[in-house]
Design a protein around this motif. Structure first.
Motif, PDB file in Angstrom:
ATOM      1  N   GLN A 106     -12.051  -9.835   1.143  1.00 16.80           N
ATOM      2  CA  GLN A 106     -11.938  -8.487   0.339  1.00 16.80           C
ATOM      3  C   GLN A 106     -10.673  -7.602   0.001  1.00 16.80           C
ATOM      4  O   GLN A 106      -9.982  -6.899  -0.891  1.00 16.80           O
ATOM      5  N   VAL A 107     -10.338  -7.654   1.309  1.00 14.46           N
ATOM      6  CA  VAL A 107      -8.478  -7.673   1.456  1.00 14.46           C
ATOM      7  C   VAL A 107      -7.629  -8.248   0.580  1.00 14.46           C
ATOM      8  O   VAL A 107      -6.937  -7.811  -0.424  1.00 14.46           O
ATOM      9  N   TRP A 108      -8.349  -9.877   0.596  1.00 15.61           N
ATOM     10  CA  TRP A 108      -6.907 -10.582  -0.310  1.00 15.61           C
ATOM     11  C   TRP A 108      -7.240 -10.448  -1.594  1.00 15.61           C
ATOM     12  O   TRP A 108      -6.740  -9.998  -2.864  1.00 15.61           O
ATOM     13  N   GLU A 109      -8.555 -10.213  -2.087  1.00 16.62           N
ATOM     14  CA  GLU A 109      -9.190  -9.798  -3.343  1.00 16.62           C
ATOM     15  C   GLU A 109      -8.765  -8.372  -3.849  1.00 16.62           C
ATOM     16  O   GLU A 109      -7.889  -8.678  -5.231  1.00 16.62           O
ATOM     17  N   GLN A 163      -4.520  -8.661  -4.559  1.00 15.76           N
ATOM     18  CA  GLN A 163      -3.982  -9.432  -5.291  1.00 15.76           C
ATOM     19  C   GLN A 163      -3.496  -8.430  -6.484  1.00 15.76           C
ATOM     20  O   GLN A 163      -2.410  -9.036  -7.591  1.00 15.76           O
ATOM     21  N   ARG A 164      -3.533  -7.505  -6.689  1.00 16.08           N
ATOM     22  CA  ARG A 164      -3.235  -6.742  -7.831  1.00 16.08           C
ATOM     23  C   ARG A 164      -2.663  -5.248  -7.484  1.00 16.08           C
ATOM     24  O   ARG A 164      -1.552  -4.534  -8.228  1.00 16.08           O
ATOM     25  N   GLN A 165      -2.011  -5.333  -5.917  1.00 14.25           N
ATOM     26  CA  GLN A 165      -1.453  -4.456  -5.544  1.00 14.25           C
ATOM     27  C   GLN A 165      -0.129  -4.113  -5.136  1.00 14.25           C
ATOM     28  O   GLN A 165       0.290  -6.372  -4.988  1.00 14.25           O
ATOM     29  N   HIS A 166       0.590  -3.538  -5.062  1.00 12.64           N
ATOM     30  CA  HIS A 166       1.927  -4.009  -4.735  1.00 12.64           C
ATOM     31  C   HIS A 166       2.551  -3.988  -2.870  1.00 12.64           C
ATOM     32  O   HIS A 166       0.756  -3.893  -2.504  1.00 12.64           O
ATOM     33  N   PHE A 167       3.160  -4.862  -2.560  1.00  9.10           N
ATOM     34  CA  PHE A 167       3.000  -5.105  -0.921  1.00  9.10           C
ATOM     35  C   PHE A 167       2.745  -3.401  -0.141  1.00  9.10           C
ATOM     36  O   PHE A 167       1.804  -3.776   0.836  1.00  9.10           O
ATOM     37  N   LEU A 168       3.225  -2.606  -1.016  1.00 10.54           N
ATOM     38  CA  LEU A 168       3.691  -1.089  -0.111  1.00 10.54           C
ATOM     39  C   LEU A 168       1.535  -1.078  -0.004  1.00 10.54           C
ATOM     40  O   LEU A 168       1.204  -0.513   1.521  1.00 10.54           O
ATOM     41  N   ASP A 169       0.855  -1.352  -1.020  1.00 12.07           N
ATOM     42  CA  ASP A 169      -0.426  -0.617  -0.902  1.00 12.07           C
ATOM     43  C   ASP A 169      -0.933  -2.015   0.604  1.00 12.07           C
ATOM     44  O   ASP A 169      -2.544  -1.804   0.070  1.00 12.07           O
ATOM     45  N   ARG A 170      -0.790  -3.595  -0.027  1.00 11.62           N
ATOM     46  CA  ARG A 170      -1.407  -3.903   0.701  1.00 11.62           C
ATOM     47  C   ARG A 170      -1.386  -3.582   1.968  1.00 11.62           C
ATOM     48  O   ARG A 170      -2.255  -3.766   2.959  1.00 11.62           O
ATOM     49  N   ALA A 171      -0.251  -3.416   2.794  1.00 12.84           N
ATOM     50  CA  ALA A 171      -0.549  -3.154   4.087  1.00 12.84           C
ATOM     51  C   ALA A 171      -1.361  -1.779   4.807  1.00 12.84           C
ATOM     52  O   ALA A 171      -2.282  -1.704   5.250  1.00 12.84           O
TER      53      ALA A 171
END
Length: 255
Positions: A22-25, A28-36
């Motif tokens: 779910q996090v990986w999916e 995919q559409r996020q900036h690295f800051l949002d991924r964190a």
């Protein structure tokens, strides 16, 4: 270990197989800051995304290191190339060696320092601050914007002073002070090439490192789902809810 730290460690949970995908999916559409923040929000459901984004960068990274340890274990393997001769260097690192601060909840905290004759009040940079400079190509301008956002108040002999009115020396020391108060935000790794003897430092980015690991694991899990679903006809949710040992046993039988 403080009671607060024990409570935070107890509430943080490792990412399940379903959550990794779910996090990986989502990422995919996020900036690295949002991924964190996405990674942390899965592991810390009792904290809002706003609370997590308000963590200082050092605190955010301390959380990510703890989450990485819970999810994949204490050991990390890194691969880098010598910038001088391109020799490949593989290193085994321990997550616990990278954590130099205790986990804390996000809470407004004002710091004070005196530089020369100036009294400064400031806060530490957080994810919102980094987002504000994400598109800035000029490093010095980005640094200025970050410091302006973190500086809450400056005064000289009781008179308020704007950031632009501060002497260059005071501004430089203020930038160093921000780093000193949030030491987890910048971790440097030292390397020594055995082939050519070149020595260099490399900034360790837990967001990028952890995201790369999650991407590899998510694709591995999806491949396992593909194989088991095709052979047994099981649903994805049932396969991912299995323990790793059980899933690997079935994969061995299929092979």
């Amino acid at each position: 270990m403080s009671l607060q730290k024990r409570r935070l460690n107890r509430k943080m949970r490792s990412l399940s197989a379903q959550q990794i995908i779910q996090v990986w999916e989502l990422g995919q559409r996020q900036h690295f800051l949002d991924r964190a923040i996405t990674m942390l929000s899965m592991a810390c459901p009792e904290q809002t995304t706003s609370e997590l984004a308000a963590l200082s960068i050092g605190q955010r990274d301390a959380y990510l290191l703890r989450l990485r340890e819970l999810t994949f274990g204490n050991q990390m393997t890194s691969l880098t190339a010598c910038p001088h001769c391109q020799e490949k260097l593989e290193s085994t690192l321990n997550v616990s060696n990278f954590r130099i601060v205790e986990l804390q909840r996000s809470q407004p905290q004002v710091y004070r320092c005196r530089i020369d004759s100036y009294e400064l009040q400031f806060r530490l940079a957080n994810s919102w601050d980094l987002a504000a400079i994400a598109g800035q190509k000029d490093a010095m301008q980005a640094k200025t914007i970050l410091e302006q956002r973190c500086l809450l108040q400056a005064n000289l002999d009781g008179q308020l002073v704007n950031y632009d009115q501060l002497p260059t020396g005071v501004i430089e020391q203020f930038g160093e002070t921000l780093s000193d108060y949030d030491p987890q935000a910048e971790i440097l790794l030292s390397f020594d090439c055995p082939a050519c003897g070149h020595q260099w430092n490399l900034l360790f980015d837990i967001v990028a490192f952890f995201w790369t690991e999650l991407t590899v694991q998510a694709k591995r899990l999806l491949h396992e789902v593909h194989v088991l679903a095709r052979f047994y006809g099981w649903r994805e949710i049932d396969i991912l809810s299995m323990t790793t040992a059980r899933r690997q046993l079935y994969l061995g039988l299929v092979s």
